[in-house]
Structure formats: structure tokens, C-alpha cells
Design a protein around this motif. Structure first.
Motif, PDB file in Angstrom:
ATOM      1  N   CYS A   1       0.841  -1.201   0.000  1.00 46.92           N
ATOM      2  CA  CYS A   1       0.000   0.000   0.000  1.00 46.92           C
ATOM      3  C   CYS A   1       0.872   1.245   0.000  1.00 46.92           C
ATOM      4  O   CYS A   1       1.710   1.424   0.878  1.00 46.92           O
ATOM      5  CB  CYS A   1      -0.934   0.011   1.204  1.00 46.92           C
ATOM      6  SG  CYS A   1      -2.012   1.459   1.193  1.00 46.92           S
ATOM      7  N   ILE A   2       0.630   2.105  -1.007  1.00 46.68           N
ATOM      8  CA  ILE A   2       1.426   3.335  -1.107  1.00 46.68           C
ATOM      9  C   ILE A   2       0.663   4.536  -0.561  1.00 46.68           C
ATOM     10  O   ILE A   2       1.134   5.669  -0.649  1.00 46.68           O
ATOM     11  CB  ILE A   2       1.849   3.610  -2.569  1.00 46.68           C
ATOM     12  CG1 ILE A   2       0.602   3.692  -3.475  1.00 46.68           C
ATOM     13  CG2 ILE A   2       2.818   2.537  -3.054  1.00 46.68           C
ATOM     14  CD1 ILE A   2       0.899   4.134  -4.895  1.00 46.68           C
TER      15      ILE A   2
ATOM     16  N   CYS B   1      -2.060   5.989  -1.615  1.00 44.02           N
ATOM     17  CA  CYS B   1      -2.510   6.943  -2.635  1.00 44.02           C
ATOM     18  C   CYS B   1      -3.974   7.340  -2.446  1.00 44.02           C
ATOM     19  O   CYS B   1      -4.422   8.348  -2.977  1.00 44.02           O
ATOM     20  CB  CYS B   1      -2.305   6.363  -4.021  1.00 44.02           C
ATOM     21  SG  CYS B   1      -3.313   4.886  -4.326  1.00 44.02           S
ATOM     22  N   SER B   2      -4.744   6.531  -1.711  1.00 45.69           N
ATOM     23  CA  SER B   2      -6.165   6.783  -1.435  1.00 45.69           C
ATOM     24  C   SER B   2      -7.056   6.715  -2.670  1.00 45.69           C
ATOM     25  O   SER B   2      -8.184   7.202  -2.649  1.00 45.69           O
ATOM     26  CB  SER B   2      -6.370   8.114  -0.701  1.00 45.69           C
ATOM     27  OG  SER B   2      -5.865   8.002   0.605  1.00 45.69           O
TER      28      SER B   2
ATOM     29  N   CYS C   1      -8.437   4.071  -3.694  1.00 46.75           N
ATOM     30  CA  CYS C   1      -9.550   3.232  -3.252  1.00 46.75           C
ATOM     31  C   CYS C   1     -10.610   4.055  -2.538  1.00 46.75           C
ATOM     32  O   CYS C   1     -11.816   3.864  -2.747  1.00 46.75           O
ATOM     33  CB  CYS C   1      -9.019   2.134  -2.326  1.00 46.75           C
ATOM     34  SG  CYS C   1      -7.919   2.756  -1.036  1.00 46.75           S
TER      35      CYS C   1
ATOM     36  N   CYS D   1      -7.461  -0.491  -6.964  1.00 51.42           N
ATOM     37  CA  CYS D   1      -6.273  -0.364  -6.101  1.00 51.42           C
ATOM     38  C   CYS D   1      -4.994  -0.307  -6.942  1.00 51.42           C
ATOM     39  O   CYS D   1      -4.687  -1.234  -7.695  1.00 51.42           O
ATOM     40  CB  CYS D   1      -6.201  -1.540  -5.130  1.00 51.42           C
ATOM     41  SG  CYS D   1      -4.670  -1.577  -4.192  1.00 51.42           S
ATOM     42  N   VAL D   2      -4.281   0.777  -6.781  1.00 55.66           N
ATOM     43  CA  VAL D   2      -3.062   1.011  -7.558  1.00 55.66           C
ATOM     44  C   VAL D   2      -1.981  -0.021  -7.207  1.00 55.66           C
ATOM     45  O   VAL D   2      -1.241  -0.490  -8.063  1.00 55.66           O
ATOM     46  CB  VAL D   2      -2.566   2.444  -7.281  1.00 55.66           C
ATOM     47  CG1 VAL D   2      -1.232   2.690  -7.929  1.00 55.66           C
ATOM     48  CG2 VAL D   2      -3.616   3.453  -7.746  1.00 55.66           C
ATOM     49  N   GLY D   3      -1.906  -0.369  -5.943  1.00 53.10           N
ATOM     50  CA  GLY D   3      -0.866  -1.303  -5.504  1.00 53.10           C
ATOM     51  C   GLY D   3      -1.202  -2.758  -5.780  1.00 53.10           C
ATOM     52  O   GLY D   3      -0.381  -3.635  -5.524  1.00 53.10           O
TER      53      GLY D   3
HETATM   54  S1  SF4 Z   1      -5.596   2.263  -3.828  1.00 54.63           S
HETATM   55 FE1  SF4 Z   1      -4.419   0.496  -3.008  1.00 54.63          FE
HETATM   56  S2  SF4 Z   1      -2.333   1.348  -2.838  1.00 54.63           S
HETATM   57 FE2  SF4 Z   1      -3.695   3.131  -2.988  1.00 54.63          FE
HETATM   58  S3  SF4 Z   1      -4.189   3.639  -0.828  1.00 54.63           S
HETATM   59 FE3  SF4 Z   1      -5.811   2.249  -1.562  1.00 54.63          FE
HETATM   60  S4  SF4 Z   1      -5.150   0.210  -0.860  1.00 54.63           S
HETATM   61 FE4  SF4 Z   1      -3.317   1.560  -0.802  1.00 54.63          FE
END
Ligand code: SF4
Ligand code: SF4
Length: 501
Positions: free
Chosen positions: A16-17, A19-20, A22, A261-263
Motif C-alpha cells: 500500500c502506497i 494513494c487513497s 480506493c 487499487c493502484v498497488g
Molecule cells: S488504492 Fe491500493 S495502494 Fe492506494 S491507498 Fe488504496 S489500498 Fe493503498
């Protein structure tokens, strides 16, 4: 034994980076409406920190979840029927807007209507509730804006439960992000505390929802949920919560937060569990992680399969439970842990604790963070952040967290040895190469079909599903507008999901 199916999630915190994305995609889908401006069904916190709402983990204050009474019986911390009746009009255990945050927008008009002047015009923050100018003093991830700040991290209830030595040294050591949604618990305190019977757990897939036709706005669920994942819509005066994106799940599509989710750290799958084991597990006086695991059933066991069929679980769902990444990560390899098992709700969103802070600390201690021996040494000697992670995921059992981190370190060391020819220091630790390689495939290079194993709902259960979800305001006043014509995003995302390898 009564076998039930539960939709569950695993999040790999190493990836998890913060980035929010999600949170934003969830908000756009579900809570971009009047009355829920302050609500984030999905939020991402920075740990150590106070979280959202502030200090939600302080159950001495909020009285969420379950506890064992003096006779060892399971009781709601928020009290039984008599206390609920006594506090029904003035519930003292509710977070206020200050505990969440006052949502804001900006006075964008002033940017385009300001007369010519020497200085750039400024868009001041306006309250999204009152429309009046306001000073922004907190937010749903204020900890991140003030990352590492002693003021916020020291107020973290998990830190308060740790030793003084840990408290003094944690600042130099680590931080990580903790994405959170409703845990869709096996033993949901929100359901048990609702005087109107409006909160319910769907029998087909275990998703916990609110029947808004029955909700009377007593907000007992808000207090009783230890994760603070039920919210009041202040316009409709009804409770609202994460729906696990049930309209998408029913057609085999991942939740919005997981899809975007980017990660690529979220996994969704089915687990089979024994309904008859839930009460005993929630009331366990022993290892609470083991108790949570004891509810889940082996989907390859012939007895379980036979009983699942008798209990009406379709064969394609049993097959999905066998391919479930949740089963693999939480049960087979046991690298995923429940969040705050001491709340005794048996949460079904599991977390793989982050190894990265340990690797950083290994390097800071003069070790080689690519050497399994050095990492194992750091894991076994370093009390930070093991104690902190133990507060979050194992009710304080640091050895259990250490065991998981060692497995994760072993995966890296084994794969490094395979690809570079470096000596493999993991073979003498009793870990099978095949297991390490399977974990590597799941954690590092999993394709979308490996991360999301979601069987579509059965057409013959349509009427049952519709009646179970009829109370959710998909297209009523103040709703998200998702029923009626199928929203474009769902089939579009479904098609794109299927296209991808
Ligand atoms: S989208 Fe994925 S990587 Fe980015 S904050 Fe949410 S859980 Fe973490
Ligand atoms: S996390 Fe979700 S299911 Fe569990 S008690 Fe809270 S609202 Fe209910």
C-alpha cells in the motif's frame, strides 16, 4: 456443522502506497451524496496515528465490539437491552462530527469572479455541511499530512498499550498505511446491537448490510461497531455502511476499491465457515487468531464438501472456495492476520503485516536487508515494530507476527537465491520451496484472475437476494442510483476484467 459461504478480503500492507485511490473511487460510487459528506466507507490511515474517526481503537471510550464478562460469557461492550433502552434517545458513545472531521469544499467562485488585482485570489475552505467559511483542522487521513508527527502518532491507542521503551523509539523506526473497510464480521456487533433488526448478514455470501426500511436511526450500530464502520446519514437519519459492492460481487466483479487499487494489494475470494463454531470462537479465552481461523473450513475436505452441498452451496461456489486466495493466504500459508481480533467480531478482512519497516530497521542496525539471516535476526531481536503490529493483528502476540514476517522474508530470500544464484539461507528453516514459490506467485506476480476469485450469484437465488437487499437504497431518495438501468461502470469494468490476462 452448518456450512456457510463468506465473501472475504486480504490486503497486503507491504504494497500500500497510501494513494487513497480506493477511498476516492469508493466515495464517488457510494457516498457522493448529501448527508454522507463526512463518510468514507473505505479510508486509508497512516500508522502509527489516530485514524478515522479519531482514536477509533479506543474501546474504553467508544465501547465497541464484544468482551467476556466475569463468568467468561460473550457480551456486547456497549451493554445489553436494558442499557440500550436507557440510552436510546441519548447514546453517550457516539463519535461527533469533530471526531470524524468537518468536510469542506472551496470557494472556487472567488477564483473566477475576483476583480483584477496585484495578488492571486485565494479560494477559502467552506464547510460542506453549513456552507460557511471554516478553518480546516483535521481530516480522514490527517496523520498522513503530518506524517510521523509526535502529536498524532503518540495519541495512537496502540502505542499507549506498549512499553515505555517502545514509545520512546518508534518515531525513528517505521510508518505504514492501513486501508480499512467494513470487516463483514462473522460475529458482527452492529447486527447484534440493532434494536430495529435493520442490520443483517446475508446468508448467501456473508455481506453485512442495513435494511433502511427498518432502520430507525438509533445509531446503536455506530457505537457497537469497534471498527467504526457504520455511519449515520444526517439527511435521511438512516445508518449506512460499506456494502462490499454487492451489486458487483453478485455478477462476479470485484469491489470498486479492489478493482481500482493502484498497488494491486487486495485479494477477494470465498471462504467456507462453520456457523456452529462462531460463538465458541468469538468467546475463546485462548489464542484469538487461532480461534478466528478455527471457524474456517477446509474446502478440499470431503466431509466439508458433502455438508456444504447439503446446506445448499452450489458446486461452482465450492470450487471457487478451493481456488480462493483468502484460503491460501489466511489458512494454508497463514500469512494474513485479522485486524484487532480482541474485538471478538471475527473480522473477514485479513491483513498481511508489512515487512518493509523491518527491512529498513535491519539496514539501520547495520545488517543486509537482502540476507534472510540478518532479517531473521532483526525480527527476533527488535521489539519495534513487532509489538506495534502485534497490537493491531494478534491481540499482542509478537511471536505470531514474527512468524509471519519470517515467512515473508524467506520468500524474498528464496526467490533471490533462485534468480541470482546467491546462497539460499531458508532451506534449513523448515519451509518448503514449493510453498515459498506459491507465496511469491500470489504476493508478487498474481494476475487479476488469481487475486479475484468471485463466483457470480446464482439466478435461482435472485428472488432471495433481491429480498435481502430490498432495503438498501439503490434508487430511493438520497440514494446512489444504482438500480433500474444497470450503471454503465459495472458492465464496463466487468468486460475489462475479463479481457485482462
Ligand atoms: S488504492 Fe491500493 S495502494 Fe492506494 S491507498 Fe488504496 S489500498 Fe493503498
Ligand atoms: S466491521 Fe462491519 S460487520 Fe463488523 S461490526 Fe463493524 S459494521 Fe458490523
Amino acid at each position: 456443522m452448518r456450512v456457510r459461504a463468506q465473501m472475504a478480503m486480504v490486503m497486503n500492507l507491504d504494497k500500500c502506497i497510501g494513494c487513497s485511490t480506493c477511498s476516492v473511487t469508493c466515495k464517488q460510487t457510494w457516498t457522493n451524496r448529501d448527508g454522507v459528506e463526512y463518510v468514507w466507507f473505505n479510508n486509508v490511515e497512516t500508522k502509527p496515528g489516530v485514524g478515522y474517526p479519531t482514536r477509533w481503537e479506543d474501546q474504553a471510550r467508544w465501547k465497541g465490539g464484544w468482551k467476556l464478562d466475569s463468568k467468561g460469557r460473550l457480551r456486547l461492550r456497549s451493554g445489553g437491552k436494558i442499557r440500550k433502552l436507557a440510552t436510546i434517545f441519548a447514546n453517550p458513545d457516539l463519535p461527533s462530527l469533530d471526531d470524524y472531521y468537518e468536510p469542506a469544499t472551496y470557494d472556487y467562485d472567488s477564483l473566477v469572479t475576483a476583480p483584477a488585482s496585484e495578488r492571486m485570489p485565494v479560494a477559502r475552505p467552506l464547510s460542506a455541511i453549513t456552507g460557511l467559511p471554516m478553518k480546516m483542522e483535521t481530516g480522514p487521513n490527517w496523520d498522513d499530512d503530518l506524517g510521523g508527527s509526535a502529536l498524532y502518532a503518540a495519541a495512537d491507542p496502540n502505542i499507549a498499550a506498549m512499553s515505555e521503551r517502545v514509545q520512546l523509539s518508534f518515531e525513528q523506526t517505521f510508518m505504514f498505511h492501513l486501508p480499512r473497510i467494513c470487516e463483514h464480521c462473522l460475529n458482527p456487533a452492529c447486527v447484534a446491537s440493532c434494536p430495529s433488526g435493520a442490520m443483517y448478514k446475508r446468508e448467501t455470501d456473508g455481506i453485512v448490510l442495513v435494511d433502511e426500511n427498518k432502520c430507525r436511526g438509533w445509531r446503536m450500530c455506530v457505537s457497537a461497531c469497534p471498527y467504526k464502520k457504520v455511519y449515520l446519514n444526517h439527511v435521511t437519519a438512516k445508518a449506512e455502511k460499506c456494502t462490499f459492492c454487492f451489486p458487483r460481487i453478485e455478477e462476479g466483479t470485484p469491489t470498486v476499491c479492489a478493482e481500482t487499487c493502484v498497488g494491486r494489494l487486495r485479494y477477494i475470494g470465498l471462504v467456507l465457515y462453520n456457523l456452529d463454531a462462531v460463538e465458541e470462537a468469538a468467546g475463546s479465552s485462548g489464542d484469538l487468531v487461532e480461534a478466528a481461523r478455527s471457524c474456517l473450513l477446509d474446502p478440499f475436505d470431503e466431509t466439508v464438501i458433502a455438508q456444504a452441498k447439503l446446506d445448499g452451496i452450489a458446486e461452482d461456489w465450492i470450487a471457487a472456495a478451493q481456488r480462493s486466495p483468502i484460503w491460501a493466504l489466511a489458512m494454508k500459508h497463514q500469512v494474513a492476520l485479522p485486524l484487532h481480533p480482541e474485538y471478538r467480531t471475527l473480522p473477514m478482512v485479513w491483513y498481511i503485516p508489512p515487512l518493509s519497516p523491518v527491512l529498513d530497521a535491519t539496514a539501520a542496525m547495520g545488517g543486509d536487508n537482502t540476507s534472510a539471516d540478518d532479517v531473521f535476526h532483526a525480527v527476533t531481536t527488535m521489539r519495534v515494530p513487532l509489538d506495534y503490529l502485534a497490537q493491531l493483528f494478534t491481540a499482542g502476540d509478537a511471536d505470531l507476527v514474527a512468524g509471519v514476517l519470517m515467512k515473508l522474508a524467506a520468500v524474498r530470500s528464496h526467490m533471490r537465491a533462485l534468480t541470482t544464484g546467491a546462497p539460499n539461507t531458508t532451506t534449513d528453516r523448515g519451509l518448503e520451496a514449493a510453498d515459498l514459490e506459491e507465496l511469491y506467485r500470489l504476493l508478487a506476480i498474481a494476475k487479476i484472475a488469481d487475486r479475484f476469485v468471485i463466483p457470480a450469484a446464482h439466478r435461482e437465488e435472485g428472488a432471495q437476494l433481491a429480498s435481502w437487499t430490498s432495503g438498501y437504497p439503490l434508487d430511493g431518495p438520497g440514494s446512489v442510483g444504482m438500480s433500474g438501468p444497470v450503471p454503465v461502470a459495472v458492465p464496463t469494468l466487468a468486460r475489462s476484467t475479463r479481457r485482462r490476462p
